[in-house]
Design a protein around this motif. Structure first.
Motif, PDB file in Angstrom:
ATOM      1  N   ASP A  41       0.845  -1.184   0.000  1.00 30.90           N
ATOM      2  CA  ASP A  41       0.000   0.000   0.000  1.00 30.90           C
ATOM      3  C   ASP A  41       0.884   1.238   0.000  1.00 30.90           C
ATOM      4  O   ASP A  41       1.738   1.402   0.873  1.00 30.90           O
ATOM      5  CB  ASP A  41      -0.900  -0.013   1.244  1.00 30.90           C
ATOM      6  N   ASN A 171      -6.811   6.605 -13.544  1.00 28.42           N
ATOM      7  CA  ASN A 171      -7.112   6.034 -12.227  1.00 28.42           C
ATOM      8  C   ASN A 171      -7.856   7.105 -11.434  1.00 28.42           C
ATOM      9  O   ASN A 171      -7.267   7.839 -10.633  1.00 28.42           O
ATOM     10  CB  ASN A 171      -5.822   5.613 -11.522  1.00 28.42           C
ATOM     11  N   HIS A 173     -10.036   7.351  -8.976  1.00 28.36           N
ATOM     12  CA  HIS A 173     -10.105   7.393  -7.514  1.00 28.36           C
ATOM     13  C   HIS A 173      -8.744   7.189  -6.852  1.00 28.36           C
ATOM     14  O   HIS A 173      -8.684   7.001  -5.635  1.00 28.36           O
ATOM     15  CB  HIS A 173     -11.091   6.331  -7.018  1.00 28.36           C
ATOM     16  N   ASN A 175      -6.837   4.694  -6.782  1.00 27.33           N
ATOM     17  CA  ASN A 175      -6.789   3.398  -6.100  1.00 27.33           C
ATOM     18  C   ASN A 175      -5.453   2.727  -6.418  1.00 27.33           C
ATOM     19  O   ASN A 175      -5.183   2.380  -7.573  1.00 27.33           O
ATOM     20  CB  ASN A 175      -7.954   2.527  -6.573  1.00 27.33           C
ATOM     21  N   LYS A 177      -4.391  -0.157  -5.889  1.00 28.23           N
ATOM     22  CA  LYS A 177      -4.485  -1.545  -6.366  1.00 28.23           C
ATOM     23  C   LYS A 177      -4.523  -1.593  -7.892  1.00 28.23           C
ATOM     24  O   LYS A 177      -3.982  -2.521  -8.501  1.00 28.23           O
ATOM     25  CB  LYS A 177      -5.724  -2.221  -5.781  1.00 28.23           C
ATOM     26  N   TYR A 250     -10.438  -7.791  -7.039  1.00 28.28           N
ATOM     27  CA  TYR A 250     -10.186  -6.349  -6.963  1.00 28.28           C
ATOM     28  C   TYR A 250     -11.047  -5.533  -7.917  1.00 28.28           C
ATOM     29  O   TYR A 250     -10.957  -4.305  -7.911  1.00 28.28           O
ATOM     30  CB  TYR A 250      -8.707  -6.067  -7.254  1.00 28.28           C
TER      31      TYR A 250
END
Length: 372
Positions: A41, A171, A173, A175, A177, A250
């Motif tokens: 993360d 991307n 937001h 995120n 991942k 995901y």
């Protein structure tokens, strides 16, 4: 083709006969793809904050309330002694110290400016830099609110506020991942392909079957193709499983075409498998092959742009990435998954990796000796 057919039958039977290889090929990458993105993360949260408030005014309380309500900081210590707060840092109970001086509210009202002391535990450099940046941003917002509250018309009209809206391309937001999962999937496919093929020919040497193969009229390129094609097929299967996990777990659906990903992966696997076979022809034992493969894969992965941007690397590291096939595949995966790039957009990457595949596989064929 008949000779190659028999070699492929032998290789597939040998692979599916060993349950441990099947677990390495299918189970391990699936588990890693589910676990690793949850741990890798980029966001820094739960920063432990110690506040030394020597002012105890409405302004200091508003500032502390604004910091703790941001969601990034946990108020670990609140007091009036800097020495006690420093002990919290030394005991690893706090990451940052914010000291508010006793004249804080007075300086704001009368002098229109005030100073704060920010002390950062820099043992973890990444957490220190991001934590200090978050805190400075919150303090700047608080400062802006006070300016709007105190500066009066006609020098400044508080109703006239300039806002700058922003939009995040690809991307939306932010995120992490969506950024990490494609790169991690590339690494897992690379590890499966490079490790297993680097052990392939060496295993034949250790169990003594290489001599039986060498006395047959099988050509060298037949032998190399027989070792390469099964793991090429299995590598594409692992990639398909990984893309399925990314979609189910995901919610990552590539903006571009799956066909583009598999076309590039087919060429990329030829390069990686060629590297593994090349290592296998030069080593005499599985231990040597594993150590050499691990050494090269670590360099490829760390300099592949998975965790750090290639543009931020020093010039010598950027030069290494030019001959790093992993870096090309990670970039292509992110281009297709996030931007929707097609084959025309990745033609440079495709031709470069194709060149790696031709060189490495040709080298593997030439370096294989049927006679000791």
């Amino acid at each position: 083709m008949r000779t190659l057919k028999f070699l492929l039958q032998k290789e597939f039977r040998q692979i599916f006969r060993d349950p441990s290889i099947l677990r390495i090929i299918f189970v391990m990458p699936a588990i890693q793809l589910i676990i690793l993105p949850l741990a890798a993360d980029y966001e820094v949260k739960n920063i432990k904050l110690a506040v030394v408030d020597n002012n105890h005014s409405d302004y200091s309380r508003q500032l502390v309330s604004k910091i703790t309500s941001s969601g990034y900081f946990q108020l670990q210590h609140f007091g009036s002694s800097y020495k006690e707060a420093l002990q919290e840092v030394e005991q690893d109970k706090a990451d940052l110290i914010l000291e508010i001086p006793s004249q804080f509210s007075k300086d704001i009202v009368k002098e229109n400016e005030a100073s704060l002391l920010l002390s950062v535990n820099a043992i973890n450099g990444v957490k220190a830099n991001l934590g200090a940046a978050y805190l400075r941003s919150i303090i700047q917002d608080f400062n802006r609110e006070l300016r709007l509250r105190w500066i009066q018309f006609p020098r400044f009209n508080p109703e006239m506020n300039i806002e700058t809206p922003s939009s995040n391309w690809y991307n939306v937001h932010l995120n992490y991942k969506f950024f990490m999962v494609p790169g991690i999937l590339v690494v897992l496919v690379t590890m499966v392909g490079a490790f297993l093929t680097s052990l392939n020919i060496v295993k034949e040497k250790e169990i003594g079957t290489i001599e039986q193969i060498n006395v047959t009229p099988i050509h060298k390129y037949h032998f190399i193709l027989g070792k390469l094609i099964p793991f090429w097929v299995l590598g594409l299967v692992v990639l398909g499983i990984g893309l399925g996990i990314a979609r189910v777990v995901y919610g990552i659906v590539p903006v571009g075409s799956y066909l583009t990903i598999f076309c590039f992966a087919a060429v990329y696997l030829l390069a990686v498998l060629g590297l593994g076979l090349l290592i296998s022809t030069y080593t005499a034992s599985q231990q040597q092959a594993m150590l050499l493969s691990f050494f090269m894969m670590m360099i490829f992965i760390l300099l592949g742009g998975l965790y750090t941007s290639i543009d931020s690397m020093p010039p010598w590291a950027q030069a290494i990435t030019k001959v790093n096939p992993v870096a090309y595949f990670i970039e292509v995966m992110r281009m297709v998954v996030l931007k929707g790039s097609g084959l025309a957009d990745i033609k440079y990457h495709l031709l470069t990796v194709l060149g790696f595949a031709v060189v490495l596989n040709s080298w593997a064929v030439l370096s294989y000796r049927k006679r000791a």
